[in-house]
Design a protein around this motif. Structure first.
Motif, PDB file in Angstrom:
ATOM      1  N   LYS A   4      -6.116  -1.684   4.093  1.00  0.00           N
ATOM      2  CA  LYS A   4      -7.443  -1.063   4.119  1.00  0.00           C
ATOM      3  C   LYS A   4      -8.142  -1.346   5.448  1.00  0.00           C
ATOM      4  O   LYS A   4      -8.804  -0.466   6.013  1.00  0.00           O
ATOM      5  CB  LYS A   4      -8.288  -1.572   2.954  1.00  0.00           C
ATOM      6  CG  LYS A   4      -7.888  -0.986   1.610  1.00  0.00           C
ATOM      7  CD  LYS A   4      -8.803  -1.488   0.491  1.00  0.00           C
ATOM      8  CE  LYS A   4      -8.457  -0.822  -0.839  1.00  0.00           C
ATOM      9  NZ  LYS A   4      -9.332  -1.327  -1.939  1.00  0.00           N
ATOM     10  N   LEU A  51      -1.251   3.274   1.504  1.00  0.00           N
ATOM     11  CA  LEU A  51      -2.270   2.834   0.542  1.00  0.00           C
ATOM     12  C   LEU A  51      -2.085   3.540  -0.799  1.00  0.00           C
ATOM     13  O   LEU A  51      -2.250   2.924  -1.858  1.00  0.00           O
ATOM     14  CB  LEU A  51      -3.668   3.102   1.101  1.00  0.00           C
ATOM     15  CG  LEU A  51      -4.203   2.058   2.088  1.00  0.00           C
ATOM     16  CD1 LEU A  51      -5.458   2.560   2.786  1.00  0.00           C
ATOM     17  CD2 LEU A  51      -4.482   0.724   1.384  1.00  0.00           C
ATOM     18  N   GLN A  73      -2.905  -5.104   0.241  1.00  0.00           N
ATOM     19  CA  GLN A  73      -3.867  -4.002   0.168  1.00  0.00           C
ATOM     20  C   GLN A  73      -5.088  -4.222   1.061  1.00  0.00           C
ATOM     21  O   GLN A  73      -5.497  -3.299   1.788  1.00  0.00           O
ATOM     22  CB  GLN A  73      -4.289  -3.767  -1.276  1.00  0.00           C
ATOM     23  CG  GLN A  73      -5.053  -2.473  -1.492  1.00  0.00           C
ATOM     24  CD  GLN A  73      -5.340  -2.235  -2.957  1.00  0.00           C
ATOM     25  OE1 GLN A  73      -5.969  -3.060  -3.611  1.00  0.00           O
ATOM     26  NE2 GLN A  73      -4.892  -1.102  -3.483  1.00  0.00           N
ATOM     27  N   ILE A 120      -0.194  -8.099  -3.706  1.00  0.00           N
ATOM     28  CA  ILE A 120      -0.742  -6.816  -3.248  1.00  0.00           C
ATOM     29  C   ILE A 120      -2.265  -6.870  -3.194  1.00  0.00           C
ATOM     30  O   ILE A 120      -2.881  -6.481  -2.191  1.00  0.00           O
ATOM     31  CB  ILE A 120      -0.284  -5.669  -4.176  1.00  0.00           C
ATOM     32  CG1 ILE A 120       1.228  -5.456  -4.058  1.00  0.00           C
ATOM     33  CG2 ILE A 120      -1.015  -4.376  -3.824  1.00  0.00           C
ATOM     34  CD1 ILE A 120       1.792  -4.478  -5.080  1.00  0.00           C
ATOM     35  N   ASN A 121      -2.887  -7.361  -4.256  1.00  0.00           N
ATOM     36  CA  ASN A 121      -4.346  -7.333  -4.341  1.00  0.00           C
ATOM     37  C   ASN A 121      -5.036  -8.243  -3.334  1.00  0.00           C
ATOM     38  O   ASN A 121      -6.126  -7.910  -2.846  1.00  0.00           O
ATOM     39  CB  ASN A 121      -4.800  -7.696  -5.758  1.00  0.00           C
ATOM     40  CG  ASN A 121      -4.525  -6.590  -6.760  1.00  0.00           C
ATOM     41  OD1 ASN A 121      -4.578  -5.417  -6.426  1.00  0.00           O
ATOM     42  ND2 ASN A 121      -4.220  -6.972  -7.998  1.00  0.00           N
ATOM     43  N   LEU A 170       0.869   1.928  -2.470  1.00  0.00           N
ATOM     44  CA  LEU A 170       0.452   0.628  -3.005  1.00  0.00           C
ATOM     45  C   LEU A 170      -0.269   0.798  -4.335  1.00  0.00           C
ATOM     46  O   LEU A 170      -0.008   0.069  -5.297  1.00  0.00           O
ATOM     47  CB  LEU A 170      -0.469  -0.083  -2.007  1.00  0.00           C
ATOM     48  CG  LEU A 170       0.178  -0.826  -0.852  1.00  0.00           C
ATOM     49  CD1 LEU A 170      -0.882  -1.257   0.153  1.00  0.00           C
ATOM     50  CD2 LEU A 170       0.946  -2.039  -1.348  1.00  0.00           C
TER      51      LEU A 170
END
Length: 244
Positions: free
Chosen positions: A171, A185, A167, A162-163, A188
């Motif tokens: 973004k 978002l 994500q 995810i990071n 998440l």
């Protein structure tokens, strides 16, 4: 299995498509084989120029789901966002925007509500371990995250995915004019927070279940829940970057 496995084992798909995104190339070719069948060709009456444009867009979108292209496409989109912005009247800008949006949908599992997300996470971890078993059997290097003998804690695997992948992509997509990705978002962020609680020992770990009957019951229940919530795109879990 993913594209790397197909290439490493000289699979027929890798040979047929010259190692170039074998799975996505097959998906694209299959799409148009079906489209050109009698009674299915909804672009038949479109003028040739627009038909060619449609085919080009569809092929680019499908090939863009190859996670090997993730960072290349992210760099292109980020550069546009940091400089001129994305101008959807510009064909090149439109192409990378559409590819990014389509790719975001393809890796959207962590942006789903927790119950659906957790269900498909466990399902794909099983697929990953199955590929790891096949790699071991074929005598090729076992992909670390696919190695059931040395499992990576699921919460760490998911937080990393995810990071570093999902994500940032969402973004970037959210920064495209007229695109609102605030809802996924927010989901998440909630799912990351839950994994952090798991990692801190504040919440129970998400464990795989080997009971196929229970899995079947879960699948039926999740199918009903998903349909009740509305249609969603089934993800392709085919690359080493793809999330479980």
């Amino acid at each position: 299995v993913n594209n790397k496995f197909l290439r490493d084992t000289a699979h027929a798909l890798a040979v047929e498509y010259n190692d170039f995104s074998p799975l996505e190339s097959m998906h694209s070719a299959t799409t148009f084989k079906f489209l050109y069948e009698d009674g299915l060709n909804f672009v038949q009456g479109i003028e040739p120029e627009k038909k060619a444009q449609f085919r080009d867009v569809v092929i680019n979108l499908i090939l863009g789901t190859d996670n090997d292209k993730h960072f290349e496409h992210m760099a292109t989109l980020t550069q546009l966002l940091d400089t001129t912005g994305v101008d959807m009247a510009n064909p090149d800008h439109q192409n990378i925007a559409l590819i990014s949006i389509f790719h975001a949908a393809d890796v959207s599992n962590p942006a789903k509500a927790w119950d659906a997300y957790a269900f498909w996470t466990k399902a794909v971890v099983r697929e990953f371990y199955s590929q790891g078993d096949a790699e071991r059997e074929k005598g090729v290097a076992v992909t670390p995250m696919f190695n059931r003998e040395e499992p990576i804690p699921m919460q760490k695997f998911q937080m990393g995915f995810i990071n570093f992948i999902v994500q940032p992509l969402y973004k970037a997509v959210n920064s495209i004019a007229a695109i609102d990705a605030s809802a996924p978002l927010a989901t998440l962020a909630g799912n990351i927070a839950r994994w952090q609680r798991v990692d801190a020992g504040e919440e129970a770990e998400l464990l795989l279940c080997d009971d196929t009957d229970a899995d079947a019951d879960d699948a039926a229940s999740m199918s009903r829940t998903t349909h009740a919530a509305g249609p969603s795109r089934s993800e392709e879990h085919t690359s080493e970057l793809q999330s479980p």
